[in-house]
Write a protein that holds these residues in place. Sequence first.
Motif, short mmCIF file in Angstrom:
data_model
loop_
_atom_site.label_atom_id
_atom_site.label_comp_id
_atom_site.label_asym_id
_atom_site.label_seq_id
_atom_site.Cartn_x
_atom_site.Cartn_y
_atom_site.Cartn_z
N SER A 173 0.84 -1.20 0.00
CA SER A 173 0.00 0.00 0.00
C SER A 173 0.87 1.25 0.00
O SER A 173 1.70 1.44 0.88
CB SER A 173 -0.90 -0.02 1.24
OG SER A 173 -1.68 1.14 1.28
N ARG A 174 0.70 2.09 -1.01
CA ARG A 174 1.46 3.34 -1.09
C ARG A 174 0.87 4.38 -0.15
O ARG A 174 -0.33 4.45 0.05
CB ARG A 174 1.43 3.88 -2.51
CG ARG A 174 2.29 3.10 -3.45
CD ARG A 174 2.47 3.81 -4.78
NE ARG A 174 1.25 4.14 -5.46
CZ ARG A 174 0.54 3.29 -6.19
NH1 ARG A 174 0.91 2.06 -6.31
NH2 ARG A 174 -0.55 3.69 -6.80
N THR A 175 1.76 5.19 0.40
CA THR A 175 1.31 6.27 1.27
C THR A 175 1.46 7.63 0.62
O THR A 175 1.04 8.62 1.17
CB THR A 175 2.10 6.25 2.60
OG1 THR A 175 3.50 6.40 2.30
CG2 THR A 175 1.87 4.96 3.36
N THR A 176 2.08 7.66 -0.56
CA THR A 176 2.28 8.92 -1.28
C THR A 176 1.75 8.79 -2.69
O THR A 176 1.63 7.69 -3.22
CB THR A 176 3.77 9.32 -1.33
OG1 THR A 176 4.49 8.27 -2.01
CG2 THR A 176 4.36 9.51 0.06
N ALA A 177 1.49 9.91 -3.33
CA ALA A 177 1.07 9.92 -4.73
C ALA A 177 2.29 9.58 -5.60
O ALA A 177 3.40 10.04 -5.33
CB ALA A 177 0.51 11.28 -5.11
N PRO A 178 2.12 8.78 -6.65
CA PRO A 178 3.26 8.37 -7.46
C PRO A 178 3.84 9.48 -8.35
O PRO A 178 5.03 9.46 -8.66
CB PRO A 178 2.72 7.23 -8.30
CG PRO A 178 1.25 7.43 -8.36
CD PRO A 178 0.89 8.11 -7.07
N GLN A 179 3.03 10.43 -8.78
CA GLN A 179 3.49 11.41 -9.76
C GLN A 179 4.72 12.22 -9.31
O GLN A 179 5.64 12.41 -10.12
CB GLN A 179 2.36 12.35 -10.17
CG GLN A 179 2.69 13.17 -11.41
CD GLN A 179 2.99 12.29 -12.62
OE1 GLN A 179 2.25 11.35 -12.92
NE2 GLN A 179 4.08 12.56 -13.32
N PRO A 180 4.79 12.70 -8.07
CA PRO A 180 6.01 13.43 -7.68
C PRO A 180 7.28 12.59 -7.80
O PRO A 180 8.33 13.09 -8.21
CB PRO A 180 5.74 13.82 -6.22
CG PRO A 180 4.26 13.86 -6.12
CD PRO A 180 3.77 12.78 -7.03
N TRP A 181 7.20 11.30 -7.46
CA TRP A 181 8.36 10.43 -7.60
C TRP A 181 8.72 10.23 -9.07
O TRP A 181 9.90 10.25 -9.44
CB TRP A 181 8.08 9.06 -6.97
CG TRP A 181 8.07 9.07 -5.47
CD1 TRP A 181 7.01 8.76 -4.67
CD2 TRP A 181 9.15 9.40 -4.60
NE1 TRP A 181 7.37 8.88 -3.35
CE2 TRP A 181 8.68 9.27 -3.28
CE3 TRP A 181 10.46 9.80 -4.80
CZ2 TRP A 181 9.48 9.51 -2.17
CZ3 TRP A 181 11.26 10.05 -3.70
CH2 TRP A 181 10.77 9.91 -2.41
N ILE A 182 7.73 10.05 -9.91
CA ILE A 182 7.97 9.88 -11.35
C ILE A 182 8.63 11.12 -11.92
O ILE A 182 9.62 11.03 -12.65
CB ILE A 182 6.65 9.55 -12.07
CG1 ILE A 182 6.16 8.16 -11.65
CG2 ILE A 182 6.82 9.64 -13.59
CD1 ILE A 182 4.73 7.87 -12.02
N ASP A 183 8.10 12.29 -11.57
CA ASP A 183 8.69 13.55 -12.04
C ASP A 183 10.14 13.67 -11.60
O ASP A 183 11.01 14.07 -12.38
CB ASP A 183 7.89 14.74 -11.53
CG ASP A 183 6.49 14.81 -12.11
OD1 ASP A 183 6.22 14.15 -13.14
OD2 ASP A 183 5.65 15.52 -11.52
N LEU A 184 10.42 13.33 -10.35
CA LEU A 184 11.76 13.44 -9.81
C LEU A 184 12.74 12.50 -10.50
O LEU A 184 13.84 12.89 -10.88
CB LEU A 184 11.72 13.16 -8.30
CG LEU A 184 12.97 13.46 -7.51
CD1 LEU A 184 13.29 14.95 -7.54
CD2 LEU A 184 12.79 13.00 -6.08
N ILE A 185 12.33 11.27 -10.69
CA ILE A 185 13.21 10.27 -11.33
C ILE A 185 13.57 10.69 -12.75
O ILE A 185 14.73 10.70 -13.13
CB ILE A 185 12.54 8.89 -11.36
CG1 ILE A 185 12.43 8.31 -9.96
CG2 ILE A 185 13.29 7.92 -12.27
CD1 ILE A 185 11.55 7.08 -9.88
#
Length: 75
Positions: free
Chosen positions: A5-17
């Motif tokens: 179960s994720r606790t954060t939205a995925p988009q910020p991580w995708i943008d960062l990577i």
Amino acid sequence: MTQISRTTAPQPWIDLIFAAKSAQGGVIRRSIGWVDREIGRDRFLYEVRRRGFHLIMAGDQFVIVCDPRPIQIVF
């Protein structure tokens, strides 16, 4: 496979990577567990494929070759 179960939205991580300098023709490495937890594997695979990059699984790591040109694994 256990659902994580994720606790954060995925988009910020995708943008960062994919904004990282290494994403401009280099190589990115992330643990599979981290991807499953923070982004979700299906979304991660989609984002790599959408960019035309290559994805390699090596042990417990994902290795992204951030170049759409053909690759050759020598050994």
